[in-house]
Structure formats: structure tokens, C-alpha cells
Design an enzyme around this catalytic site. Structure first.
Site, PDB file in Angstrom:
ATOM      1  N   GLY A  95      34.123 -27.099   4.414  1.00 51.18           N
ATOM      2  CA  GLY A  95      35.502 -26.859   4.009  1.00 51.18           C
ATOM      3  C   GLY A  95      35.634 -26.591   2.523  1.00 51.18           C
ATOM      4  O   GLY A  95      36.655 -26.102   2.056  1.00 51.18           O
ATOM      5  N   GLY A 129      39.566 -26.929  -0.834  1.00 52.98           N
ATOM      6  CA  GLY A 129      38.252 -26.294  -0.994  1.00 52.98           C
ATOM      7  C   GLY A 129      37.619 -26.535  -2.348  1.00 52.98           C
ATOM      8  O   GLY A 129      36.592 -25.945  -2.671  1.00 52.98           O
ATOM      9  N   ARG A 186      22.790 -31.127   9.820  1.00 55.59           N
ATOM     10  CA  ARG A 186      23.266 -32.502   9.920  1.00 55.59           C
ATOM     11  C   ARG A 186      23.297 -32.918  11.385  1.00 55.59           C
ATOM     12  O   ARG A 186      23.321 -32.051  12.275  1.00 55.59           O
ATOM     13  CB  ARG A 186      24.706 -32.588   9.385  1.00 55.59           C
ATOM     14  CG  ARG A 186      24.893 -32.016   8.013  1.00 55.59           C
ATOM     15  CD  ARG A 186      26.298 -31.458   7.824  1.00 55.59           C
ATOM     16  NE  ARG A 186      26.398 -30.704   6.572  1.00 55.59           N
ATOM     17  CZ  ARG A 186      26.800 -31.198   5.407  1.00 55.59           C
ATOM     18  NH1 ARG A 186      27.181 -32.448   5.334  1.00 55.59           N
ATOM     19  NH2 ARG A 186      26.839 -30.456   4.337  1.00 55.59           N
ATOM     20  N   ASP A 257      28.223 -36.508   9.978  1.00 52.13           N
ATOM     21  CA  ASP A 257      28.148 -35.227   9.254  1.00 52.13           C
ATOM     22  C   ASP A 257      27.479 -35.404   7.899  1.00 52.13           C
ATOM     23  O   ASP A 257      27.182 -34.414   7.226  1.00 52.13           O
ATOM     24  CB  ASP A 257      29.539 -34.602   9.082  1.00 52.13           C
ATOM     25  CG  ASP A 257      30.542 -35.570   8.475  1.00 52.13           C
ATOM     26  OD1 ASP A 257      30.666 -36.687   8.994  1.00 52.13           O
ATOM     27  OD2 ASP A 257      31.183 -35.219   7.477  1.00 52.13           O
TER      28      ASP A 257
HETATM   29  P1  AMP Z   1      32.936 -35.238   2.975  1.00 55.28           P
HETATM   30  O1  AMP Z   1      33.863 -36.386   2.930  1.00 55.28           O
HETATM   31  O2  AMP Z   1      32.726 -34.582   1.623  1.00 55.28           O
HETATM   32  O3  AMP Z   1      31.645 -35.532   3.650  1.00 55.28           O
HETATM   33  O4  AMP Z   1      33.671 -34.109   3.820  1.00 55.28           O
HETATM   34  C1  AMP Z   1      34.113 -34.289   5.133  1.00 55.28           C
HETATM   35  C2  AMP Z   1      34.773 -33.012   5.610  1.00 55.28           C
HETATM   36  O5  AMP Z   1      35.949 -32.749   4.857  1.00 55.28           O
HETATM   37  C3  AMP Z   1      33.906 -31.769   5.468  1.00 55.28           C
HETATM   38  O6  AMP Z   1      34.206 -30.913   6.540  1.00 55.28           O
HETATM   39  C4  AMP Z   1      34.377 -31.189   4.169  1.00 55.28           C
HETATM   40  O7  AMP Z   1      34.150 -29.797   4.094  1.00 55.28           O
HETATM   41  C5  AMP Z   1      35.860 -31.486   4.223  1.00 55.28           C
HETATM   42  N1  AMP Z   1      36.458 -31.571   2.897  1.00 55.28           N
HETATM   43  C6  AMP Z   1      36.319 -32.576   2.005  1.00 55.28           C
HETATM   44  N2  AMP Z   1      37.011 -32.310   0.888  1.00 55.28           N
HETATM   45  C7  AMP Z   1      37.599 -31.110   1.055  1.00 55.28           C
HETATM   46  C8  AMP Z   1      38.447 -30.293   0.256  1.00 55.28           C
HETATM   47  N3  AMP Z   1      38.837 -30.658  -0.965  1.00 55.28           N
HETATM   48  N4  AMP Z   1      38.861 -29.120   0.782  1.00 55.28           N
HETATM   49  C9  AMP Z   1      38.479 -28.735   2.003  1.00 55.28           C
HETATM   50  N5  AMP Z   1      37.703 -29.458   2.805  1.00 55.28           N
HETATM   51  C10 AMP Z   1      37.244 -30.624   2.345  1.00 55.28           C
HETATM   52 MG    MG Z   2      30.031 -34.565   3.944  1.00 53.89          MG
END
Ligand code: AMP
Ligand code: MG
Length: 495
Positions: A95, A129, A186, A257
Site C-alpha cells: 500500500g 502511501g 511473506r 504479512d
Molecule cells: P505494516 O503495518 O507496515 O506492516 O502495513 C500493513 C498494511 O498496511 C500493508 O498492506 C501496508 O501496505 C499498509 N499500509 C501501512 N501504512 C500505509 C500507508 N501510509 N498508506 C497505505 N498503506 C499503508
Molecule cells: Mg508490513
């Protein structure tokens, strides 16, 4: 006159894009308004066969900022799902990340080069993003620290400030991390296609993972190949988690993930290092139930691997009863694999002659002592190495009023260790003196974010690059935070 630095030439070889069509979305980075190179990891750049000087040039910065997609790259957003705090999300995906492409490094290993914070993608859901500078620098620091500790991890190739702002609880400077990984596969990648019962894609994914991480399995008949993949991932994760436990690392968000097939640590969000030994330690603000507490990590790894096993069931055997039976037997092997790793680690950390009952009881009693007196996990092991060299004073000082209990323990230890200088040296090679202390990490990030002062970040990186070698001038970095600071310490999700 300075020599003209030419644009970086990167030899990409994009197997993910080639072999896994329909498992990702082609996508472009959003780009950065006024990029500034915060740090390039020149050693890693060279390891990847990249020209570090060209990477640090304006053309290199344009690449790292997502403003110029280099020739031969194939930027894409990977699809994945995941169990987050135990609940299944059928669609997560990149994302705010993009896989730029793959290179073969100077050792002949295939490595992903990816962005984090490079803009919205079809997987962004409500997110922007983007990534803020603080979390990008945290990931940079923690990844490099883990690497220096000898623990498998994704690493940072560069951190770039975008010049834009990111809205969190307030406006913050935006940044992009350029991340290098053995792969970004993953557990959640498998869950994505398993949940859709798309066996064709699932098989393609599993074959891809096998080619990339366990090529010896290619020779096996299908009836063995996918069970072989499960077995290999279980072994790698058992080894990885034991290493985390050995240095006091708390990942903080061990969702499926965030668990790799390669066995590398990934996604340094609300992670932190434990200071005084307590298996219940949690720092993450989002982990209210303590699911991902320090002491739970082996159990959670096994839980995540069960999700991986479930995803592989259709491939393991056509007869699903047989597939279940096979997967379950392999899952149960996590515990003995983990325990074997842990015993070896305890032997090395405490400098023990063997791994018998007496040694293991001694190791457990050491931890019990550290817990009951709230003693620093890292320093206690390090000072034990001094005791092996004949200098008990630093360890006694650390134990303070608990010294009588220490003495009783030490008298048992002396029976089971081969103390002496060689032993002390060996212990110092596995017991770091410098870990990323939470207060030091925070100080470095605060200076960078609030005052654009990157000196504390650079200094901390330098200290953490040699974690086993004690240096008088770095004494402050070995010190734990005041207990009052640790008691209130919270890390926030790296978004
Ligand atoms: P994470 O917590 O970084 O492991 O992310 C978990 C999910 O949330 C993944 O699919 C990331 O791509 C999405 N995600 C986290 N932060 C953002 C953001 N600021 N914008 C878009 N997607 C995000
Ligand atoms: Mg992650």
C-alpha cells in the site's frame, strides 16, 4: 574540475515481474517534490554491485526519490493478505511500497530493491502511501543494527527526505526508504492466493519461492516439494526467532504479512529492544493485549507458520487428510528446532561446556535472576564475559543488592564453564555491548525530525555497526535508559 558522475547503471533481472504475472500490479512511484539524500549505505551499495558514487549523485537521488525509474527496473506493487493481531485481512498488499526490481549481488545472491513510502498504489485502501522521516530512519537504524548483530534482516540501501509533508498526528517530513531484501515473499503472500482458492497462482508462487530460497527442493517429486518448502521455512523462522530472543529484540507486530519466507526480519515498525529482562515486555502502543510480547514470539511464530501450512495444504497432497497430517507433523517440529537453536545460543552466550540438564537449568536460573531483579539483559551477559576473564566486579556492580544470589549462581557457573580469556572472547563475540537502546534511537530520530540534525543518527549508526567491540568513547551507548523512561516507553506503528 570535478569528474562528471554518470547516472547509476543497474543490472536488473526481474524474476518476480517475469514469473509471477497476475500476482502483482504494475505501478510507478509518485515521486518527491524536493528530494534530499539523508543517507546512502555505500557498503551495501557496493555489495549489490552498484556504483556508490553514482547512487549519491543527483541522478542517483532522482532514482532513490522515485523521480526517475531506472532503465531495466519493473516497478510493481505486490499482492498479499495477512493475519493482523489474529484476524484475517484478505487484502493488504504493497500500500505504500513498490518493488523496483532485483539485482544479483557480488556474492551471486538475488536481492530485491524496493521502496517504502513511494506513494499510493491500488493496495493503499485508506492510506496515503507515504512514510514519515522518523519511522524511515528507525527502520534504517534497526535493520543495520540487526545485520551487524549477525541476524538475518532486510536492510536499508538509502533514506531520502522527499521534501513533502505527511499527515500523522501532526504534519511530519516525508521520506522514502530504499530497502534491500532476499525477497519480499511473506506468509501473507501465500495466504492471499490460498484464500481465493487460486491453486494455479499458489503453485506458481510456491515454485517461485522454492527456486529463489530452496533450489535443492526442485529435484524432489511434487509429493515432497511443498512439504519441503514448509519444512525449510519452519527451520529458518525457528533459527531467526531464537536469534531475536538472544538479543532481546521485540518485533512488535508479528502479523503474518510481516513474516518472510526467506527467514529475514522484515518491517521494523513498533519494534524495540528489551532492556531489563522480562518476557512480558511490550513497547508497541497498538499491542494492547500483549500478543506480541517478548516471551510470546516463538509461540506466535509457530502460529504464523500454521497459517503458512494451511495455505500450502492444496499443494502438499491431493488427499487433504494426508496433507493435514503432513503439515501438522512439520508444524510440531518447530518446537524442537527452536529449542535446539536456543540451547546452542545459551551455551554460547553463557560460555558453557555443554548443553546438558545442568547447563540448561543454570541458563534458566540466570534469566530468572535477571527477571526478579529487573536487570539489563544485554549488560548482564556482557559482564558475565568479563567474569569469565577473571573480572567479576562489573557483574557484581550490575547486580547490586542481588549480589549474594549472583554469587550462588556463579559458583555453579564456574563448574560448567571453561572460563579464561579465550572463553571471554568467544562470549563477547555473541553477547553485544551495543544494542539500539530505545532512548538513543528516540534521541536520534527527534534530532533528525525536529531539527534536521542527522549527526546523532549517524553517530548511532556508527556505534551499532560494531556491536561486539567495546570502546571507551562509546560507553554512553551501552547504558540502559533510566527505569522511569523504559517504563513509559511506547513505540508507534511505522506509518
Ligand atoms: P505494516 O503495518 O507496515 O506492516 O502495513 C500493513 C498494511 O498496511 C500493508 O498492506 C501496508 O501496505 C499498509 N499500509 C501501512 N501504512 C500505509 C500507508 N501510509 N498508506 C497505505 N498503506 C499503508
Ligand atoms: Mg508490513
Amino acid at each position: 574540475m570535478s569528474a562528471q558522475v554518470s547516472a547509476p547503471q543497474i543490472q536488473f533481472d526481474n524474476s518476480y515481474a517475469r514469473d509471477l504475472v497476475d500476482l502483482y500490479v504494475d505501478w510507478q512511484p509518485a515521486g518527491s517534490p524536493r528530494p534530499q539524500l539523508i543517507r546512502l549505505n555505500t557498503v551495501l551499495a557496493e555489495e549489490l554491485g552498484l556504483d556508490a558514487q553514482a547512487m549519491a549523485s543527483p541522478a542517483g537521488l532522482a532514482l532513490l526519490a522515485g523521480n526517475q525509474v531506472p532503465a531495466g527496473a519493473h516497478p510493481l506493487a505486490q499482492a498479499y493478505a495477512g493475519h493482523q493481531f489474529g484476524h484475517f485481512s484478505p487484502q493488504l498488499g504493497d500500500g505504500r511500497a513498490l518493488l523496483l526490481g532485483e539485482v544479483i549481488d557480488t556474492q551471486g545472491c538475488r536481492r530485491d530493491i524496493a521502496f517504502k513510502g513511494s506513494g499510493r498504489t491500488p493496495f493503499s485502501r485508506g492510506g496515503d502511501g507515504l512514510a514519515a522521516l522518523g519511522p524511515v530512519l528507525r527502520e534504517y537504524l534497526l535493520g543495520e543494527a540487526m545485520h551487524a548483530l549477525g541476524i538475518p534482516t532486510t536492510r536499508a540501501l538509502a533514506a531520502v527526505a522527499t521534501g513533502g509533508q505527511v499527515m500523522r498526528d501532526r504534519l511530519l517530513p516525508g521520506a522514502i526508504l530504499c530497502r534491500v531484501a532476499a525477497s519480499h515473499l511473506r506468509v501473507g503472500t501465500f495466504e492471499f492466493f490460498a484464500a481465493r482458492q487460486d491453486e494455479e497462482k499458489l503453485r506458481r508462487l510456491a515454485d517461485y519461492a522454492i527456486h529463489r530460497h530452496d533450489p535443492a527442493l526442485i529435484e524432489l517429486p511434487e509429493s515432497e516439494r511443498y512439504a519441503g518448502l514448509l519444512d525449510a521455512v519452519i527451520r529458518r523462522q525457528a533459527a531467526l526467532i531464537a536469534q531475536w530472543m538472544g538479543v532481546g529484540f521485540i518485533h512488535g507486530v508479528m502479523n503474518t504479512d510481516n513474516m518472510t519466507i526467506s527467514g529475514e526480519t522484515i518491517d521494523y515498525g513498533p519494534c524495540a529492544f528489551m532492556e531489563h529482562y522480562d518476557p512480558q515486555t511490550v513497547f508497541s502502543s497498538i499491542d494492547r493485549g500483549g500478543r506480541y510480547a517478548f516471551g510470546n514470539q516463538p509461540k506466535i511464530a509457530q502460529w504464523n507458520l500454521a497459517r503458512f501450512a494451511e495455505s500450502l495444504l492444496p499443494l502438499i497432497a491431493t488427499d487433504q487428510d494426508r496433507a493435514h497430517e503432513r503439515a501438522l507433523a512439520l508444524l510440531h517440529s518447530f518446537v524442537p528446532h527452536y529449542e535446539r537453536e536456543w540451547r546452542a545460543l545459551q551455551q554460547a552466550k553463557l560460555g558453557l561446556k555443554g548443553q546438558g540438564e545442568a547447563e540448561l537449568a543454570l541458563a534458566a536460573d540466570f534469566l530468572a535472576l535477571l527477571q526478579s531483579h529487573a536487570l539489563d539483559y544485554t549488560l548482564a551477559h556482557r559482564r558475565l564475559a568479563d567474569a569469565a576473564a577473571g573480572n567479576e566486579a562489573p557483574l557484581r556492580q550490575l547486580f547490586g543488592t542481588a549480589e549474594p544470589e549472583l554469587q550462588a549462581w556463579l559458583s555453579r557457573w564456574y563448574e560448567l564453564t571453561q572460563h579464561g580469556d579465550a572463553q571471554a572472547k568467544a562470549m563477547r563475540r555473541v553477547n553485544p555491548i551495543y544494542i539500539p537502546r530505545n532512548h538513543q534511537v528516540e534521541a536520534a530520530l527527534t534530532a533528525a525530525v525536529e531539527a534536521s540534525d542527522f549527526a546523532p543518527f549517524e553517530r548511532l549508526l556508527e556505534v551499532l555497526a560494531k556491536p561486539f567491540e567495546e570502546r571507551a568513547e562509546d560507553a554512553a551507548y551501552a547504558e540502559p535508559a533510566a527505569a522511569s523512561v523504559t517504563a513509559c516507553y511506547k513505540t508507534f506503528c511505522g506509518t
